[in-house]
Design an enzyme around this catalytic site. Structure first.
Site, PDB file in Angstrom:
ATOM      1  N   LYS A 185       0.841  -1.200   0.000  1.00 15.13           N
ATOM      2  CA  LYS A 185       0.000   0.000   0.000  1.00 15.13           C
ATOM      3  C   LYS A 185       0.876   1.251   0.000  1.00 15.13           C
ATOM      4  O   LYS A 185       1.510   1.587   0.987  1.00 15.13           O
ATOM      5  CB  LYS A 185      -0.934   0.045   1.219  1.00 15.13           C
ATOM      6  N   GLU A 260       9.930   0.753  10.621  1.00 12.83           N
ATOM      7  CA  GLU A 260      10.979   1.768  10.493  1.00 12.83           C
ATOM      8  C   GLU A 260      10.281   3.105  10.690  1.00 12.83           C
ATOM      9  O   GLU A 260       9.497   3.529   9.840  1.00 12.83           O
ATOM     10  CB  GLU A 260      11.640   1.650   9.114  1.00 12.83           C
ATOM     11  N   CYS A 294      13.436  10.512   7.685  1.00 10.93           N
ATOM     12  CA  CYS A 294      13.315  10.040   9.076  1.00 10.93           C
ATOM     13  C   CYS A 294      14.644  10.125   9.806  1.00 10.93           C
ATOM     14  O   CYS A 294      14.671  10.241  11.021  1.00 10.93           O
ATOM     15  CB  CYS A 294      12.735   8.631   9.116  1.00 10.93           C
ATOM     16  N   GLU A 396       9.361  15.091  16.133  1.00  6.93           N
ATOM     17  CA  GLU A 396       9.775  15.034  14.731  1.00  6.93           C
ATOM     18  C   GLU A 396       8.941  16.017  13.904  1.00  6.93           C
ATOM     19  O   GLU A 396       7.713  15.923  13.889  1.00  6.93           O
ATOM     20  CB  GLU A 396       9.594  13.610  14.199  1.00  6.93           C
TER      21      GLU A 396
END
Ligand code: ADP
Length: 502
Positions: A185, A260, A294, A396
């Site tokens: 997806k 992850e 990331c 983040e």
């Protein structure tokens, strides 16, 4: 005729779902549109998968897993992956343009980084297909014990929008090399590259149902894939918040999970470093891919005695970054991926200011003309006067926003660098090799860069400590995520087991 639709023709593009080797509409008949983030204009209209389509895709992947795919030799699996890598290489220029139109990343990056790495990953794992082996174990007695390393089965793979094709490659290549089948997806913000990849997967000759591609929204398509009792493994890259939801959904069926997730990497500059190198490295650490990485070096720790000089050099260079049309070869930063992300970044700028941090440069959208005035652009942004405890240094942001934190003492620095829920990556700039390796040992992160930043190779593992996730992608370790071990015992004595007497 090219099998890949170029960035210019048929605007907006139209895509269906890839299920069981066929392009099909969603069961609901629904579609969604995805914009070009540089202009806000519609780039593509895409069939919207939901639970019913996920059910179909999982069933197709199961049939393929138990049918044609399991009968293929490892060599043939490797050859298919290699064929795919060649097709991708052949179509790199069109695919790079598509990636830039869908995600907004500069064409220079998609052409020279994303696409070459996509090709490299398929090529690397093509080689692994014939090298996935069991072992013999020296057990006592007249027994023979060996292991079989088998695929896990049907894998659900959910990927993000920051490196759309590369994340598809990281996920698909090891899964297929090891003999699994996949329901992939893509992110709703950037489905286009994956759909073009689907065309090349069919052209390479993968049997139907081995790879199914089901674009749709996270809360619907993504959630039903993660919770599906018919999958054996779910692999996810994305935010830590969604990673937790995926792990919870998977726990219901004890589906195997690899994650992850986010990061808030410390990038550390000591006074003894080569400051030219360190400035360039700090820029690469935070402004690459518009900061939507990331492992971005978003906490920039600078030794107090060089801080002023370092920050002035950094901000001078940041101001010169060419922000604009991502299709222009000279552009260094394109738009953020979506309006939602742009607003999130603006929100963090307000938070940082209210916490007492000061804007050294940036902090707002640039003024662009013409078709780009509606794009989701943001200026490279540097915050000074940041303390590691502030939200701007702990959460983040996923944008081109770096927090500069000064330090004087190495032990305290290590404590601060590790004072985060994340542990994906870290960078250090110094000429002192003992200090560099001491840091590499003491930092709690899955990847450490010494006098460099954002280095990747298909052969080298990548993944997180702490809330940055579990499992390692790329390299031989990725195969651990997509195989399971069976231990087989054989009695060589030819006699009955003596335990219960004769
Ligand atoms: P971001 O917040 O940066 O958009 P996400 O972690 O939300 O990143 O998205 C990464 C991927 O996870 C996308 O493919 C998205 O559709 C998917 N996703 C989002 N929410 C869920 C969910 N609840 N369950 C499964 N997948 C999800």
């Amino acid at each position: 005729m090219s099998s890949v639709q170029t960035a210019e023709d048929n605007n907006p593009r139209k895509y269906q779902l890839l299920i069981d080797g066929q392009w099909v509409d969603a069961e609901s008949g629904k579609t969604f549109t995805t914009p070009n983030p540089a202009t806000g204009e519609t780039l593509a209209e895409v069939a919207e998968a939901d639970k019913a389509d996920i059910d179909k895709a999982v069933a197709a992947a199961r049939r393929a897993y138990e049918g044609k795919w399991s009968k293929l030799s490892a060599r043939d699996r490797g050859r298919l992956l290699y064929k795919l890598s060649q097709l991708l290489e052949e179509h790199s220029a069109e695919l790079a343009a598509i990636e830039t139109a869908d995600n907004g990343k500069p064409i220079k990056e998609s052409s020279y980084v994303d696409l070459p790495q996509v090709v490299e990953n398929f090529e690397y794992f093509a080689g692994w297909a014939t090298k996935i082996e069991g072992e013999t174990i020296p057990v006592p007695g007249r027994m023979f014990n060996y292991t079989l390393r088998e695929p896990i089965g049907v894998c659900g793979q959910i990927i993000p929008w920051n490196f759309p094709l590369l994340m598809a490659a990281w996920k698909l290549a090891p899964a297929l090399a090891a003999g699994n089948t996949v329901v992939l997806k893509p992110a709703e913000q950037t489905p286009v590259g994956a759909m073009e990849l689907g065309k090349l997967i069919l052209e390479a000759g993968f049997p139907e149902g081995v790879v199914n591609i089901v674009p749709g929204y996270g809360e619907t398509a993504g959630a039903s894939l993660a919770a599906h009792p018919g999958i054996d493994k779910v692999a996810f890259t994305g935010s830590t918040e969604v990673g937790k939801l995926i792990a919870k959904a998977a726990a219901e069926n004890l589906t195997k999970v690899s994650l992850e997730l986010g990061g808030k990497a410390p990038n550390i500059v000591f006074a003894d470093s080569d400051l030219d190198q360190a400035v360039a490295g700090a820029m690469m650490g935070i402004f690459y891919n518009q900061g939507q990485v990331c492992c971005a070096g978003s906490r920039l720790f600078v030794e107090e005695k060089v801080k002023d000089e370092f920050v002035s050099r950094l901000s001078e260079k940041a101001d010169k970054i060419a922000v604009g049309d991502p299709m222009n070869k000279a552009t260094q930063m394109g738009p953020q991926v979506s309006e939602e992300q742009l607003n999130r970044i603006k929100g963090y700028v307000d938070i940082a200011k209210s916490e007492g941090a000061t804007v050294i440069t940036g902090g707002e959208s640039p003024k662009l003309d013409g078709e780009f005035q509606n794009g989701y652009f943001f200026r490279p942004t540097i915050f000074g006067d940041v303390k590691n405890k502030m939200r701007v240094a702990q959460e983040e942001i996923f944008g081109p926003v770096v927090s500069v934190i000064s330090f004087t003492d190495e032990d305290d620095l290590i404590k601060q660098a590790n004072d985060t829920i994340y542990g994906l990556s870290a960078g250090i700039w110094t000429r002192d090799i003992t200090r560099a390796h001491r840091f590499a040992k003491e930092i709690k992160a899955g990847v450490v860069w010494i006098n460099t930043y954002n280095m990747f190779n298909a052969a080298s593992p990548f993944g997180g400590y702490k809330q940055s996730g579990y499992g390692r992608e790329m390299g031989r370790h990725a195969l651990d995520l997509y195989t399971q071990i069976k231990s087989v015992w054989v009695d060589l004595s030819g006699r009955p087991i003596g335990w219960f007497g004769k």
